[in-house]
Design a protein around this motif. Structure first.
Motif, PDB file in Angstrom:
ATOM      1  N   LEU A 273      41.041  57.556  32.458  1.00 16.16           N
ATOM      2  CA  LEU A 273      41.015  57.348  34.186  1.00 16.16           C
ATOM      3  C   LEU A 273      40.280  56.189  34.446  1.00 16.16           C
ATOM      4  O   LEU A 273      39.199  55.980  33.993  1.00 16.16           O
ATOM      5  N   LYS A 274      40.758  55.428  35.325  1.00 13.52           N
ATOM      6  CA  LYS A 274      40.059  54.161  36.090  1.00 13.52           C
ATOM      7  C   LYS A 274      39.954  54.198  37.741  1.00 13.52           C
ATOM      8  O   LYS A 274      41.166  54.481  38.033  1.00 13.52           O
ATOM      9  N   ALA A 275      39.014  53.602  38.253  1.00 15.08           N
ATOM     10  CA  ALA A 275      39.200  53.622  39.573  1.00 15.08           C
ATOM     11  C   ALA A 275      38.948  52.072  39.917  1.00 15.08           C
ATOM     12  O   ALA A 275      38.203  51.454  39.277  1.00 15.08           O
ATOM     13  N   LYS A 276      39.510  51.649  41.045  1.00 17.28           N
ATOM     14  CA  LYS A 276      39.335  50.209  41.450  1.00 17.28           C
ATOM     15  C   LYS A 276      38.393  50.229  42.425  1.00 17.28           C
ATOM     16  O   LYS A 276      38.525  50.906  43.503  1.00 17.28           O
ATOM     17  N   GLN A 277      37.389  49.486  41.904  1.00 13.40           N
ATOM     18  CA  GLN A 277      36.263  49.457  42.909  1.00 13.40           C
ATOM     19  C   GLN A 277      35.672  47.836  43.068  1.00 13.40           C
ATOM     20  O   GLN A 277      35.122  47.385  42.326  1.00 13.40           O
ATOM     21  N   GLY A 278      35.666  47.509  44.317  1.00 16.03           N
ATOM     22  CA  GLY A 278      35.369  46.214  44.760  1.00 16.03           C
ATOM     23  C   GLY A 278      36.341  45.124  43.982  1.00 16.03           C
ATOM     24  O   GLY A 278      35.875  44.063  43.591  1.00 16.03           O
ATOM     25  N   GLY A 279      37.399  45.430  43.647  1.00 13.29           N
ATOM     26  CA  GLY A 279      38.462  44.506  43.028  1.00 13.29           C
ATOM     27  C   GLY A 279      38.349  44.610  41.536  1.00 13.29           C
ATOM     28  O   GLY A 279      39.094  43.898  40.815  1.00 13.29           O
TER      29      GLY A 279
END
Length: 428
Positions: A273-279
């Protein structure tokens, strides 16, 4: 145990565990006045009662802090259970390597036998194959034993962590009870002094409580109901501020858990799982925060783009995703959402993904519901439409509990950790 039953159990844990973990004080003590006696306690006796009640309350708070520290330390190498688990993992990896080499030797020997031309060549190849099979059998047995030892070591560590959270839950109840007793004693003393015409004493301050499940609404959207092994899918988490005030810090959490259909084996490690943080896409481990947002206005919301990748080697199975949010303000008030929970099916490689989102293919549980995907906010690519993306990251001090119910515990534990740290920062 059937897979759906396992996942249903996990969903129940997801709903109940964070409430138990995050509530600073889950159960009020019974403060009903005792039957009136012939003689009222003297002011001196009431002062003594207040002193003792305050001491009990401070001791209860200290016990919670001590348990929080133990939870922080649970994953450190200094924990003998962690060291034992790590040693067992090294042994299991080594055993797996030996088995792989032995299996390759068997394959090579079989190929040599298949290609043998003369009887002498066949006899030599057969002898080599028999020896390779014997070695492979020993390696397979060694791997089985090493895997069992690793499972035992991991289970011991998981049980240790779960016991700490149970103790924390009870300690938080003790804080609630002693707080109620302290406030009752202070009120009794104040009433007695007022009746006697004496000046009152200032009450000791108490920490504000975290509100349960009403300040934020968590919703997942866009996750297909069927995902093929070897594929990657994008979905989103939305957290909506349902309070009448601006929330100064909002922290999202997301977990995924999966089990194989064939044998109910935990295959969560094959999901990434990944999350987009600050692009930037950042990997999320168990208990990691999926970002941090500041100044989310009343009625506003933030969104976190999420990406789930499943290894090609993943067997057919069923999974569940959990999502929640927590918030904290400089006045030390805090709160958290109920968990949004969604099921999805993992198909074999090449089976394709469904076009039906999970929130359409099966109804979400009452603690979460789907919401439309909003257009990402401009600038930082965080997906936020209200509020700002703050500095982000994850905490290696957060515990990781391997089973499905444990995954739900981690979500709650993460919020406990962040809230406690922020409260400490606010009071420093």
């Amino acid at each position: 145990m059937q897979i759906r039953q396992i996942l249903a159990t996990a969903a129940v844990a997801a709903v109940t565990t964070p409430v138990a973990l995050l509530s600073v004080s889950p159960a009020y003590a019974d403060t009903k006045p005792a039957a009136q006696t012939q003689e009222k306690p003297s002011i001196a006796e009431l002062k003594k009662a207040v002193k003792e009640a305050r001491q009990a309350y401070r001791a209860a708070v200290a016990a919670v802090e001590a348990l929080n520290q133990k939870i922080d330390d649970a994953d450190l190498p200094s924990n003998p259970l962690v060291a034992a688990r790590d040693r067992a993992k090294v042994d299991a990896d080594a055993a797996a390597g030996k088995k792989s080499e032995a299996d390759a030797a068997v394959t090579a020997a079989q190929t040599k036998l298949d290609n043998a031309k003369t009887e002498d060549e066949k006899a030599a190849a057969q002898k080599e194959l028999d020896a390779a099979k014997l070695t492979a059998g020993t390696a397979a047995s060694g791997k089985t034993d090493a895997d069992a030892a690793l499972t035992k070591a991991q289970t011991a560590l998981d049980d240790f962590r779960v016991d700490l959270f149970r103790q924390l839950n009870q300690a938080q109840k003790d804080v609630k009870a002693t707080r109620a007793a302290k406030e009752a004693a202070e009120k009794a003393l104040a009433d007695a002094k007022d009746e006697a015409g004496e000046p009152g004493e200032p009450e000791e301050p108490t920490d504000p409580e975290c509100s349960e499940g009403s300040d934020l609404k968590a919703a997942l959207s866009g996750l297909p109901s069927k995902v093929a092994a070897g594929s990657t899918v994008d979905f989103r988490l939305r957290l909506t501020n349902t309070t009448e005030r601006t929330l100064e810090a909002v922290v999202p959490y997301v977990e995924v858990v999966a089990f194989a259909k064939a044998d109910d084996k935990d295959i969560t490690s094959k999901l990434h799982l990944k999350a987009k943080q600050g692009g930037t896409w950042k990997s999320l481990g168990a208990g990691d925060v999926a970002g941090e947002f500041t100044n989310v206005k009343s009625g506003g919301h933030v969104e976190v783009p999420l990406r789930l990748s499943i290894d090609r080697s993943t067997p057919a199975g069923e999974g569940v995703s959990f999502a929640a949010g927590a918030h904290f303000n400089q006045d030390a008030s805090c709160g958290y959402s109920d968990l949004a929970t969604y099921y999805f099916t993992i198909n074999p490689v090449g089976a394709g993904n469904s076009t039906t989102p999970a929130d359409k293919g099966n109804k979400p549980k009452p603690q979460g519901s789907a919401s439309p995907v909003a257009t990402p906010g401009s600038g930082n690519g965080s997906g936020t439409t209200d509020g700002s993306l703050a500095s982000t990251g994850s905490s290696s001090a957060l515990p990781t509990i391997g089973l499905a119910g444990g995954a739900a515990v981690v979500v709650g534990a993460g919020a406990v950790y962040v809230m406690r740290r922020r409260k400490a920062d606010a009071n420093s």
